[in-house]
Design a protein around this motif. Structure first.
Motif, PDB file in Angstrom:
ATOM      1  N   UNK A   1       0.833  -1.205   0.000  1.00 33.95           N
ATOM      2  CA  UNK A   1       0.000   0.000   0.000  1.00 33.95           C
ATOM      3  C   UNK A   1       0.867   1.254   0.000  1.00 33.95           C
ATOM      4  N   UNK A   2       1.954   1.197   0.756  1.00 33.60           N
ATOM      5  CA  UNK A   2       2.823   2.358   0.870  1.00 33.60           C
ATOM      6  C   UNK A   2       3.511   2.655  -0.460  1.00 33.60           C
ATOM      7  N   UNK A   3       3.932   1.603  -1.167  1.00 34.00           N
ATOM      8  CA  UNK A   3       4.506   1.805  -2.491  1.00 34.00           C
ATOM      9  C   UNK A   3       3.449   2.299  -3.467  1.00 34.00           C
ATOM     10  N   UNK A   4       2.213   1.877  -3.279  1.00 30.47           N
ATOM     11  CA  UNK A   4       1.138   2.311  -4.164  1.00 30.47           C
ATOM     12  C   UNK A   4       0.938   3.824  -4.101  1.00 30.47           C
ATOM     13  N   UNK A   5       1.034   4.398  -2.894  1.00 32.14           N
ATOM     14  CA  UNK A   5       0.860   5.850  -2.781  1.00 32.14           C
ATOM     15  C   UNK A   5       2.141   6.600  -3.120  1.00 32.14           C
ATOM     16  N   UNK A   6       3.214   5.848  -3.458  1.00 33.79           N
ATOM     17  CA  UNK A   6       4.380   6.487  -4.054  1.00 33.79           C
ATOM     18  C   UNK A   6       5.612   6.613  -3.200  1.00 33.79           C
ATOM     19  N   UNK A   7       5.656   5.955  -2.013  1.00 31.20           N
ATOM     20  CA  UNK A   7       6.806   6.126  -1.125  1.00 31.20           C
ATOM     21  C   UNK A   7       7.528   4.804  -0.888  1.00 31.20           C
ATOM     22  N   UNK A   8       8.824   4.924  -0.645  1.00 31.19           N
ATOM     23  CA  UNK A   8       9.677   3.773  -0.394  1.00 31.19           C
ATOM     24  C   UNK A   8       9.514   3.335   1.057  1.00 31.19           C
ATOM     25  N   UNK A   9       8.989   2.135   1.315  1.00 29.70           N
ATOM     26  CA  UNK A   9       8.749   1.722   2.699  1.00 29.70           C
ATOM     27  C   UNK A   9      10.023   1.569   3.521  1.00 29.70           C
ATOM     28  N   UNK A  10      11.167   1.387   2.858  1.00 32.85           N
ATOM     29  CA  UNK A  10      12.420   1.241   3.595  1.00 32.85           C
ATOM     30  C   UNK A  10      12.835   2.526   4.297  1.00 32.85           C
ATOM     31  N   UNK A  11      12.258   3.655   3.882  1.00 31.86           N
ATOM     32  CA  UNK A  11      12.635   4.948   4.440  1.00 31.86           C
ATOM     33  C   UNK A  11      11.774   5.360   5.637  1.00 31.86           C
ATOM     34  N   UNK A  12      10.802   4.528   6.012  1.00 31.79           N
ATOM     35  CA  UNK A  12       9.861   4.916   7.059  1.00 31.79           C
ATOM     36  C   UNK A  12       9.675   3.783   8.056  1.00 31.79           C
ATOM     37  N   UNK A  13       9.390   4.146   9.301  1.00 29.59           N
ATOM     38  CA  UNK A  13       9.050   3.170  10.326  1.00 29.59           C
ATOM     39  C   UNK A  13       7.592   2.766  10.216  1.00 29.59           C
ATOM     40  N   UNK A  14       7.221   1.737  10.970  1.00 28.86           N
ATOM     41  CA  UNK A  14       5.855   1.211  10.883  1.00 28.86           C
ATOM     42  C   UNK A  14       4.818   2.260  11.276  1.00 28.86           C
ATOM     43  N   UNK A  15       5.054   2.987  12.365  1.00 25.65           N
ATOM     44  CA  UNK A  15       4.079   3.998  12.787  1.00 25.65           C
ATOM     45  C   UNK A  15       3.919   5.083  11.721  1.00 25.65           C
ATOM     46  N   UNK A  16       5.028   5.519  11.132  1.00 23.12           N
ATOM     47  CA  UNK A  16       4.952   6.547  10.085  1.00 23.12           C
ATOM     48  C   UNK A  16       4.156   6.044   8.888  1.00 23.12           C
ATOM     49  N   UNK A  17       4.332   4.775   8.538  1.00 22.18           N
ATOM     50  CA  UNK A  17       3.562   4.203   7.426  1.00 22.18           C
ATOM     51  C   UNK A  17       2.078   4.214   7.752  1.00 22.18           C
ATOM     52  N   UNK A  18       1.733   3.780   8.966  1.00 23.15           N
ATOM     53  CA  UNK A  18       0.318   3.719   9.341  1.00 23.15           C
ATOM     54  C   UNK A  18      -0.308   5.110   9.386  1.00 23.15           C
ATOM     55  N   UNK A  19       0.441   6.086   9.876  1.00 19.95           N
ATOM     56  CA  UNK A  19      -0.088   7.451   9.924  1.00 19.95           C
ATOM     57  C   UNK A  19      -0.373   7.970   8.519  1.00 19.95           C
ATOM     58  N   UNK A  20       0.518   7.677   7.581  1.00 17.21           N
ATOM     59  CA  UNK A  20       0.287   8.141   6.211  1.00 17.21           C
ATOM     60  C   UNK A  20      -0.848   7.368   5.544  1.00 17.21           C
ATOM     61  N   UNK A  21      -0.983   6.083   5.865  1.00 20.00           N
ATOM     62  CA  UNK A  21      -2.077   5.311   5.285  1.00 20.00           C
ATOM     63  C   UNK A  21      -3.429   5.743   5.851  1.00 20.00           C
ATOM     64  N   UNK A  22      -3.423   6.402   7.018  1.00 23.03           N
ATOM     65  CA  UNK A  22      -4.677   6.937   7.552  1.00 23.03           C
ATOM     66  C   UNK A  22      -5.289   7.955   6.593  1.00 23.03           C
ATOM     67  N   UNK A  23      -4.468   8.553   5.760  1.00 23.97           N
ATOM     68  CA  UNK A  23      -4.992   9.506   4.780  1.00 23.97           C
ATOM     69  C   UNK A  23      -5.931   8.836   3.777  1.00 23.97           C
ATOM     70  N   UNK A  24      -5.864   7.502   3.677  1.00 22.24           N
ATOM     71  CA  UNK A  24      -6.731   6.779   2.745  1.00 22.24           C
ATOM     72  C   UNK A  24      -8.096   6.465   3.338  1.00 22.24           C
TER      73      UNK A  24
END
Length: 692
Positions: A186-209
């Motif tokens: 999902x994180x790659x789908x919205x255009x970001x490299x998951x290796x550059x972010x922690x799990x909480x940061x990923x979840x916070x950004x996915x909340x935008x969906x």
């Protein structure tokens, strides 16, 4: 190609695309990403490199020939005239001409108006009537001697949206991914490299969906500039619309009473307000009142008639001050326009995404792996708006009775949205359900805690939930953990402000979760045994706070950490030694011994970096040496000193998230307290073991 990319292509053949291709084909076309990915999905949805390159050229050629640049509109109009018919990619909007009793289309970039379009097409695609839709259309030219007849004729029109999908196949394919893999997809789908972010940061950004997958969901995100707050709402989905500037009228948003025309909320799944912040923004009070009613009841009035809609509302804007300043002087809603700075409006927000926890977007953060063609995922999310996952936690957890009905609704809707995104097949473990519920409670608590500061009539409530085994989980926001001395204030104008605890001592605030038997640096009681727990994205954590009170006076220190291999890990070691060099007496000598494991891939580079550390230490009176564990069996990471302390570290010295190391003007590069940490724990023990 990573192992995840291989799996993505295997499980979703023809429905995914390599995300760096969007930049490769975009050029100077001012067009949303979902338009480009619609084309890429037709020609580049594969992992075969030769097919990808061929597809890129095809898409570039389509854009070159058919995408309408405003400065080339005259040339395209000429092509239509000379050839009689031409296919164009443009944003098309439609209006009803009541004098002619006909629908007329306007092409935004091509610059032509009053193009007759049949009513069946408008009925099939009603969003054409509101703000326009990106389409691939055939336009014909037929000259007439009658000056009242426009020469432009609509041949065919196809909105750039997926026509069909197999939802059951989607659910089946989801089961082939672990939770971490799915989050990364999902994180790659919205255009970001998951290796550059922690799990909480990923979840916070996915909340935008969540607004795309949950009906009538009200989300706000305020934070620094450049964190990508509006990206998803402008580029991600053909079912959402971003209103720039944050200013809109009642007729445009809800209904025009004179014409009866329904506004944006009647046609779009998500209506997002960009640049929403700004105390001095001019806002119509009537709009705010209608907005409050709609956000609470999902309805709005047209004269005597009451209408309903399903559009979710999103408000994104920039903050001028950092979090501790806002908590000390005002509140986290201080940047709202004055008429929106209203407790009734704020209370209708289901969650507050802490934009200050999300890094400013840098070039290396963009994805190069595979993700869904965003139009495909947009249709999946729209389909799931019909489902309700809000009760999926109830067999496992019970919310506190303190939580009000409105607070509970906010928690439930956020939980439902995140569950649909991450576990559409309802296959979450109990621990994963707890993680999502904790995030949902935290998002609503952030809203409610600020309401307590703004309006003293709101009662305090404990935001917690209880597991079926009786375990109670009290939820705190991260800023509450970081700045407890400022967080708990009823109103910003209280006559007796809360004192800044520890200010006179010069202490740096640490997590209240971290404050246990072992307190922060500078505590006059001195170092003691204890345990500290730190939350992902927390700031203000330094090696000096974590280690120096327990190492002060040591002459021998032994670090056992098998993962001092990569450059950033050796840099962490160097910063640990810098801490000692700055704080020990100049005339004292300290011996530091490292026990680590060899880097199997780049052993020479590892040894060269460690030799550089050894060389640098001599000037500071520090004797540094290292040895490799020959058995390669060490796993536990800890620090021993001849003061009798053992510091156990579950992550070793590698506690910081990735940051820009090459930017000499970045505070995060120069000062540890400006970096975000990973989730980690530290235990302090009087081991009785001497490092010698």
């Amino acid at each position: 190609m990573t192992a995840l990319d291989d799996k993505i292509n295997e499980r979703f053949p023809g429905l995914v695309v390599r995300k760096d291709l969007v930049k490769a084909v975009k050029g100077n076309a001012i067009v949303p990403s979902y338009v480009l990915e619609f084309l890429l999905g037709q020609y580049c949805a594969t992992n075969d490199e030769s097919s990808i390159q061929s597809g890129i050229e095809t898409v570039k050629e389509i854009l070159r020939k058919h995408y309408v640049h405003r400065n080339e509109a005259g040339l395209i109009r000429s092509n239509i005239r000379e050839k009689g018919r031409w296919k164009v990619i443009d944003k098309i909007s439609v209006d009803l001409n009541t004098d002619k009793d006909a629908y007329e289309a306007t092409f935004a970039n091509l610059g032509i108006k009053k193009v007759i379009i049949d009513s069946d097409t408008v009925k099939a695609h009603p969003k054409l009537l509101v703000s326009g839709v990106w389409c691939i259309a055939d336009v014909e030219y037929e000259h007439s001697e009658d000056k009242n007849v426009e020469p432009w004729i609509m041949g065919s029109i196809k909105p750039i949206q997926l026509s069909k999908f197999d939802y059951e196949a989607f659910l089946g394919a989801r089961t082939g991914f672990t939770t971490d893999e799915w989050i990364d997809l999902l994180f790659q789908t919205v255009g970001f490299d998951p290796e550059m972010f922690g799990r909480r940061s990923k979840l916070l950004q996915l909340m935008r969906l969540i607004p795309f997958v949950e009906r009538n969901y009200n989300l706000i995100e305020l934070g620094p500039k450049g964190t990508g707050k509006s990206h998803i709402f402008s580029e991600f989905s053909p079912h959402g619309i971003l209103i720039s500037g944050g200013e809109v009228t009642v007729p445009k948003l809800f209904v025009n009473n004179s014409s009866g025309k329904i506004g944006l909320v009647g046609y779009w799944d998500v209506v997002a307000f960009d640049e929403f912040a700004g105390r001095q923004k001019r806002v119509d009070k009537a709009l705010v009142d209608i907005m409050k009613n709609y956000m609470a009841n999902k309805t709005f009035s047209r004269g005597v008639e009451t209408l309903g809609a399903e559009a979710s509302m999103v408000f994104v804007g920039n903050t001028k001050h950092n979090v501790p300043y806002m908590l000390k002087h005002t509140d986290l809603f201080e940047e709202l326009p004055e008429k929106y700075y209203d407790s009734a409006f704020i209370d209708r927000l289901h969650t507050y995404v802490p934009g200050w926890e999300i890094d400013i977007i840098r070039g290396e953060m963009f994805a190069s792996g595979y993700g869904f063609v965003v139009d495909y995922l947009a249709e999946i999310l729209r389909h799931m708006r019909n489902d309700d996952y809000s009760n999926r936690y109830q067999p496992l957890f019970a919310l506190s009775s303190d939580i009000s009905t409105r607070d509970r609704d906010g928690v439930n809707k956020t939980f439902s949205g995140m569950m649909k995104l991450l576990f559409p097949a309802d296959n979450a473990t109990e621990a994963e359900v707890e993680e999502i519920l904790h995030l949902a409670v935290e998002g609503r608590k952030r809203v409610k805690d600020q309401l307590l500061r703004i309006d003293s009539t709101y009662p305090e409530a404990e935001f917690s939930f209880t597991a079926r085994d009786g375990r109670k989980v009290v939820v705190k926001t991260l800023e509450e953990t970081e700045y407890p001395q400022h967080y708990h204030k009823r109103t910003p104008t209280h006559e007796e402000p809360v004192p800044d605890e520890g200010k006179e001592r010069g202490d740096k605030p640490l997590s209240t979760a971290a404050k246990g038997p072992a307190e922060t640096a500078g505590n006059p009681v001195g170092p003691r045994e204890g345990h500290k727990v730190f939350t992902e994205n927390q700031k203000g954590i330094t090696f000096a706070d974590l280690f120096w009170p327990w190492l002060e006076g040591a002459t021998k220190i032994v670090i056992t950490d098998p993962y001092i291999r990569m450059f950033h890990q050796v840099r962490n070691l160097m910063e640990f030694i810098e801490m000692i060099a700055v704080r020990k007496a100049p005339e004292d000598e300290v011996t530091v011994r490292l026990i680590t494991s060899p880097d199997e891939n780049y052993p020479e580079k590892q040894q060269a970096n460690l030799a550089s550390v050894e060389s640098a230490c001599t000037a500071a009176g520090i004797k540094f040496s290292w040895e490799f564990d020959g058995t390669n069996t060490i796993h536990a990471r800890h620090i021993l000193s001849d003061t009798g302390w053992k510091i156990s570290l579950d992550r070793g010295l590698d506690i910081y998230q990735k940051f820009e190391m090459n930017d000499a003007f970045s505070l995060a590069n120069r000062l540890q307290r400006f970096r975000q940490v990973k989730a980690f724990e530290v235990t302090y023990l009087r081991s009785g073991i001497r490092s010698e």
